[in-house]
Write a protein that holds these residues in place. Structure first.
Motif, short mmCIF file in Angstrom:
data_model
loop_
_atom_site.label_atom_id
_atom_site.label_comp_id
_atom_site.label_asym_id
_atom_site.label_seq_id
_atom_site.Cartn_x
_atom_site.Cartn_y
_atom_site.Cartn_z
N MET A 1 0.92 -1.03 0.07
CA MET A 1 0.02 0.02 -0.09
C MET A 1 1.01 1.42 0.08
O MET A 1 1.86 1.23 0.67
N LYS A 2 0.58 2.05 -0.87
CA LYS A 2 1.22 3.46 -0.98
C LYS A 2 0.21 4.72 -0.61
O LYS A 2 -0.69 4.74 -1.27
N ARG A 3 0.87 5.49 0.10
CA ARG A 3 -0.10 6.69 0.41
C ARG A 3 0.32 7.86 -0.45
O ARG A 3 1.52 7.99 -1.16
N ILE A 4 -0.62 8.53 -0.92
CA ILE A 4 -0.44 9.43 -2.17
C ILE A 4 -1.08 11.03 -1.63
O ILE A 4 -2.17 10.99 -1.02
N ASN A 5 -0.23 11.92 -1.48
CA ASN A 5 -0.85 13.21 -1.29
C ASN A 5 -0.30 14.22 -2.29
O ASN A 5 1.08 14.33 -2.78
N SER A 6 -1.13 15.11 -2.75
CA SER A 6 -0.66 16.14 -3.59
C SER A 6 -0.23 17.48 -2.91
O SER A 6 -1.05 17.91 -2.25
N GLU A 7 0.68 18.00 -3.22
CA GLU A 7 1.26 19.24 -2.54
C GLU A 7 0.40 20.29 -3.23
O GLU A 7 0.26 21.55 -2.57
N HIS B 1 -4.67 11.93 0.69
CA HIS B 1 -5.49 12.36 -0.37
C HIS B 1 -6.18 11.10 -1.13
O HIS B 1 -6.89 10.72 -1.55
N ALA B 2 -4.98 10.18 -1.30
CA ALA B 2 -5.31 8.62 -2.07
C ALA B 2 -4.44 7.74 -1.47
O ALA B 2 -3.17 7.86 -0.69
N VAL B 3 -4.85 6.43 -1.89
CA VAL B 3 -4.05 5.16 -1.51
C VAL B 3 -3.74 4.56 -2.61
O VAL B 3 -5.00 4.30 -3.42
N GLU B 4 -2.67 3.89 -2.94
CA GLU B 4 -2.40 3.24 -3.87
C GLU B 4 -2.12 1.58 -3.46
O GLU B 4 -1.57 1.21 -2.52
N ALA B 5 -3.30 0.86 -3.82
CA ALA B 5 -3.18 -0.68 -3.55
C ALA B 5 -3.31 -1.45 -4.83
O ALA B 5 -4.29 -1.65 -5.51
N GLY B 6 -2.07 -2.34 -5.00
CA GLY B 6 -2.17 -3.04 -6.31
C GLY B 6 -2.08 -1.95 -7.41
O GLY B 6 -1.42 -1.05 -7.48
N ASN B 7 -3.07 -2.32 -8.21
CA ASN B 7 -3.40 -1.33 -9.54
C ASN B 7 -4.41 -0.52 -9.49
O ASN B 7 -5.02 0.08 -10.16
#
Length: 120
Positions: free
Chosen positions: A1-7, A17-23
């Motif tokens: 799992m990867k956390r994503i935040n936009s500056e 802001h978002a989480v990437e899980a697999g594709n």
């Protein structure tokens, strides 16, 4: 799992802001920025979708990769007005749910969350 935040999008609370899980990319619900509180409803929709786009970009995706949209409206009578703006961003017509709610954070008129499919 990867956390994503936009500056480019304000951090609003104790979540990503978002989480990437697999594709898959799962965006947290986005409300209109506070600086458009007195704007027309259509501008609020547009600014909210612009922030969705910024978060998608931070995740390496764009609107064409969105597979599911969930929309929360405080006033479902604005559904037609919402759709006028929405169509400009989602011409590929992903799956969607629209729900009328009694309240949203910061007294927002709408909230939008999406799920996108990441290429590769």
């Amino acid at each position: 799992m990867k956390r994503i935040n936009s500056e480019d999008v304000p951090k609003a609370g104790p979540y990503s802001h978002a989480v990437e899980a697999g594709n898959l990319i799962f965006l947290s619900g986005q409300i209109p920025p506070e600086n458009v509180n007195n704007a027309e409803f259509e501008e609020k929709v547009e600014r909210t979708l612009e922030n969705v786009g910024k978060i998608l970009a931070a995740a390496g995706a764009d609107f064409s990769q969105v597979v599911k949209v969930t929309v929360y409206l405080k006033d479902v009578s604005k559904f037609g007005r919402f759709n006028e703006v929405y169509r400009r961003y989602f011409s590929h017509e992903p799956a969607r749910s629209v729900v009328e709610v009694s309240a949203l954070p910061k007294n927002a008129e709408l909230m939008i969350e999406v799920i996108a499919l990441k290429d590769g």
